[in-house]
Enzyme design. Structure first.
Site, short mmCIF file in Angstrom:
data_model
loop_
_atom_site.label_atom_id
_atom_site.label_comp_id
_atom_site.label_asym_id
_atom_site.label_seq_id
_atom_site.Cartn_x
_atom_site.Cartn_y
_atom_site.Cartn_z
N GLY A 1 -8.41 15.51 1.46
CA GLY A 1 -8.50 16.83 2.09
C GLY A 1 -9.93 17.33 2.15
O GLY A 1 -10.39 17.83 3.18
N HIS B 1 -39.58 4.89 -11.24
CA HIS B 1 -39.92 6.25 -10.83
C HIS B 1 -40.62 6.18 -9.50
O HIS B 1 -41.49 5.33 -9.30
CB HIS B 1 -40.85 6.89 -11.89
CG HIS B 1 -41.34 8.24 -11.49
ND1 HIS B 1 -40.58 9.37 -11.65
CD2 HIS B 1 -42.51 8.62 -10.92
CE1 HIS B 1 -41.27 10.42 -11.20
NE2 HIS B 1 -42.44 10.00 -10.76
N GLY C 1 0.78 -1.24 0.00
CA GLY C 1 0.00 0.00 0.00
C GLY C 1 0.81 1.28 0.00
O GLY C 1 1.85 1.38 -0.63
#
Lengths: 429, 468
Positions: free
Chosen positions: B187, B447, B146
């Site tokens: 951020g 819908h 990672g």
């Protein structure tokens, strides 16, 4: 179970073929891989094999018809001797790959290299299965424009037909009747009936149409002109006479003239690279490899198989390659890739008796050498005497856009020099 | 005697644990090496999962505080108990990491806690924090170690005043003010969390736009929405200096191209300028495996490094640093090792920004298509015109679909709005099958749903949206 027989992938940029001979008729028994029908393309003739054993039930496309990749050729029923029936698509792909075609990137089977590419365009719908469900946009287009879906090869995942495949198909159908391989020619002047009755019309074969198109293309593109020279073939001929038995004994192939010419040509090409180059847009591509095409006349027309890396082959290897090409060319068994990639071509009108000619370039090459008949002619010798010599006129047609006159003339002079004095081979002169 | 395995995976984040489980499904004997005491890597422990928990809490808080009254839910003046919120987050994280442990047990995957070091191809040494090193032998090794937060040279992260995402996720109180350096996904997400909970948040970004790489139009609309939520932005600005005390940090900033500077002071700062591959302790230099100029391990299209038998996936190799990208690669490598073809379609990897409104994208941006000279048509539809969005009182945002001008094939899609990260998948599936905008438009959508906006955007590609 009914299996559809479709036009397989034919090779890069080859999208159509003309149906040649059907080897079987409806009702005939067929075995898996047995050739069913001949397809003629621009460059080669291929055979389409039966995907399984059984019986041919229907012919959908007749001799003389033009078909596209993926189109339906016919149908068959699987017989008691089962081929891998449940994997018809796979069997057909594998069988066709084994033929003399240049497959577009075939999807890898299981256990193949990792990162298998997605199915390439032109992959025929899996034979024998109903079409995978059509997407909404495709269904709509099919309904709106009355499209025969069975005529369309799907380029989507798993052979699915995408909207773009249908759009492309519609565009092709619209263009097809208008598009002619030859430039539009003014309509023929009316012929009086008594002459018209004596006319016989023969449809131009795909190969002939292609040849015609390419010849015109060359004339319309390159600034072609031909320069001539003549070669005294006596040295080569005496060399052949002296060593012909030993040659055939050691190498198993006859020592012809072609190997000398190819050697002379590659020698000269190395000195005059422009003749071995091609124009690409605004660049000249100088090729540092020498693949020499050798024109071979066949019943159906001229084909030009390419002797690759000709500069690194021995004379015997060249003779063998040419003999093999000639035999297979006449049998119609040349592979597509064997006719691609040439950098220069040699053509020999002499075998038919031509004394002098102006060959047409084999685009995108920039030079072609014409060999002609060797004729005894009275020549003036250096000492002023007159002798009969076996002379051949040599013609170099070149593309003046990138080959200067000086280069073209020098090229021919070098070829002549080498042929008139083969000892230069040993000295690399 | 070293224990023998078919596969040793170093790292149990999304790339590593998925690779291990898939390989085990294919019958391989697998071991995982993890240096943390819990599985799941950055994603589960200090990344995706905890941030989504805090985003969820803070979003509900903000809705209760500001949105309920307009809907008739009165008397809502919620207060945030940060300790309880963190306890909630920790429970979520624990449930996930224990879930991985359960999956390892279920799939009979051995696990070793400690730092993994590759001694040579086929041999991994595990160094636990205490106790003796353990040697493992493996036919194949997958490096899935990672990434870590990137650092600013002049601003050392102490996780007290100067935070990385790890510290920003673990704050015990809502800071009075927080300055975020970097307007990327992390951020903006973490900035959103603390803004909603009451902090004054200022975002500083070097480029003149937020979320580089995201479709420009979507980024612009999201920028506007975040400003409406009270986030302050200094775009096209670089940080030149920092002065830290125990209680605050003062940043000297100036325009990116140079010019008059100013100072920005806040109680805490979050350094969110990106992430860098993490390969410490692997011993790569000793076995001759170099990393490139960005610290990534070069691999071929089978994810194999230049040393046969050693593979690498996820954030530690090139490509978007996304958990699901690592998962795809983990599956691909496991399948390759299991003798099957394995590949990743890097062109169809959705990306999500979990702000409110949420942003999601798949495929190409308009900028990418223009730069590549691809003729395309744009179909847009605003959530303002979607019935469900109106009923939910969440009408900010739009759906944007990019289709090839000639073939109508969908080349990219971008959604800003509620549930964007869920809705994007309908389009990802379509793109995997080479579908066209018309296919999307002609598929029935229930819908009233937010997804109708996707359908309308697809209709808009053909210039025939019904509802706008």
């Amino acid at each position: 179970m009914a299996i559809e027989i479709r036009v397989p992938a034919l090779g890069e940029s080859v999208t159509e073929a003309t149906i040649g001979q059907w080897f079987k008729k409806p009702g005939d028994a067929v075995s898996a891989d047995e050739p069913l029908v001949e397809l003629e393309t621009d460059k080669v003739t291929i055979e389409v094999p039966a995907p399984a054993s059984g019986k041919l039930t229907e012919i959908a496309a007749k001799t003389g018809e033009t078909v596209e990749v993926g189109a339906l050729l016919g149908k068959m029923e699987e017989g008691p001797a089962c081929a891998p029936g449940s994997q018809e698509g796979k069997a057909e792909r594998e069988a066709v790959t084994a033929r003399e075609t240049e497959p577009a990137a075939e999807p890898s089977q299981a256990k193949a290299a990792p990162a298998a590419p997605p199915p390439a365009a032109g992959h025929p719908a899996p034979a024998g299965k109903t079409h995978p469900a059509l997407s909404p946009a495709v269904r709509r287009l099919v309904a709106e424009k009355n499209v025969d879906v069975s005529q369309i090869a799907g380029s989507g995942k798993g052979g699915r037909i995408l909207k773009e495949d249908v759009l492309a198909h519609i565009a092709r159908q619209a263009a097809a009747p208008r598009a002619q391989p030859i430039q539009a020619v003014p309509a023929r002047a009316p012929v009086p009936p008594e002459d018209a009755a004596r006319e016989e019309r023969v449809k131009m074969s795909r190969l002939r149409l292609t040849i015609a198109r390419r010849l015109k293309e060359a004339q319309n593109t390159a600034a072609m002109l031909t320069t001539f020279n003549e070669v005294d073939m006596s040295e080569v001929m005496s060399l052949r006479a002296a060593y012909k038995d030993l040659f055939i004994k050691k190498h198993g192939v006859k020592l012809g003239f072609m190997s000398f010419f190819i050697r002379a040509v590659t020698h000269a090409l190395k000195e005059i690279p422009a003749v071995n180059a091609e124009i690409d847009g605004e660049e000249i591509v100088y090729k540092n490899y020498y693949h020499i095409g050798v024109a071979v006349g066949t019943e159906k027309g001229l084909v030009v198989p390419v002797v690759r890396e000709a500069d690194s082959l021995s004379l015997a290897e060249i003779e063998k390659a040419i003999a093999d090409f000639a035999a297979r060319a006449r049998a119609g068994k040349l592979k597509l890739e064997e006719m691609q990639g040439g950098t220069f071509t040699i053509t020999n009108g002499g075998i038919y008796g031509s004394l002098m000619s102006t060959p047409i370039l084999n685009l995108p090459q920039s030079g072609i050498l014409g060999m002609h008949k060797i004729m005894q002619r009275a020549m003036v010798m250096p000492d002023g005497s007159i002798q009969a010599r076996p002379m051949m006129y040599l013609a170099l047609t070149y593309d003046h856009r990138i080959v200067d006159g000086k280069e073209a003339v020098t090229f021919l002079v070098r070829v002549k020099e080498f042929l008139e004095d083969p000892k230069r081979l040993i000295l690399d002169l | 005697m070293a224990e023998q395995f078919d596969l040793v995976v170093i790292g149990s984040g999304p790339g590593g644990y998925v690779c291990a489980i898939r390989a085990a499904q294919l019958g391989l004997k697998v071991a995982v090496v993890e240096k943390r005491s819990s599985f799941g890597g950055t994603c589960l422990n200090i990344g995706c999962i905890p941030s989504k928990a805090l985003l969820h809490v803070s979003e509900r808080f903000a809705e209760a505080a500001h949105g309920f009254a307009a809907m008739g839910i009165c008397g809502c003046k919620p207060k945030i108990d940060v300790a309880a919120m963190q306890a909630y987050k920790d429970k979520v994280v624990e449930a996930n990491t224990r879930g991985i442990a359960f999956l390892f047990k279920k799939n009979k995957i051995a696990s070793f806690i400690g730092t993994g070091r590759i001694v040579e191809a086929g041999r991994v040494q595990v160094m636990p924090s205490d106790g003796a090193p353990v040697e493992l032998e493996a036919q194949a090794i997958v490096i899935a170690t990672g990434s870590d937060s990137a650092a600013l040279p002049f601003l050392e992260v102490d996780e007290k005043t100067i935070l990385s995402s790890t510290g920003a996720l673990a704050l015990g109180t809502v800071p009075k003010s927080l300055v975020v350096i970097g307007a990327g996904v992390i951020g903006l997400e973490l900035g959103s969390v603390w803004r909603r909970l009451g902090a004054e948040v200022t975002v500083i970004e070097y480029l003149d736009r937020i979320l580089p790489g995201m479709d420009g139009e979507i980024a612009k609309v999201l920028h506007r929405e975040l400003k409406k939520q009270g986030m302050a932005f200094h775009l096209g600005t670089k940080v030149t200096q920092a002065k830290t005390t125990q209680r605050s940090v003062t940043l000297s900033v100036e325009p990116a191209g140079g010019g008059k500077g100013q100072t920005i002071k806040a109680q805490k700062a979050l350094v969110a300028i990106g992430r860098v591959p993490y390969t410490q302790g692997l011993g790569l230099a000793d076995i001759g495996l170099e990393t490139d100029e960005r610290g990534r391990i070069p691999v071929d299209e089978s994810f194999e490094t230049k040393i046969a038998g050693i593979y690498a996936i996820g954030d530690v190799i090139a490509g978007p640093m996304l958990a699901h990208k690592a998962e795809e690669e983990g599956v691909a490598v496991a399948e390759i090792l299991g003798g099957l073809p394995g590949e990743v379609n890097h062109d169809i990897i959705p990306a999500v920004v979990y702000t409110t409104p949420e942003a999601a994208s798949v495929g190409k941006t308009e900028e990418e298509l223009k730069a590549a000279g691809v003729d395309h048509v744009v179909g847009k539809f605003n959530f303002m015109a979607n019935g469900r969005a109106k009923a939910m009182n969440e009408t900010a945002g739009l759906v944007k679909i990019l289709a090839d001008a000639k073939t109508d094939r969908v080349l990219g899609a971008h959604i800003l709005g509620p549930m964007a990260g869920e809705m994007i998948h309908e389009i990802a599936v379509l793109m995997e099958f080479g579908g066209s905008a018309e296919d999307l438009a002609r598929t029935c959508h229930a819908h009233p749903t937010l997804s109708e906006a996707v359908r309308e955007a697809a209709l808009a590609v053909a210039g025939r949206a019904i509802h706008s």
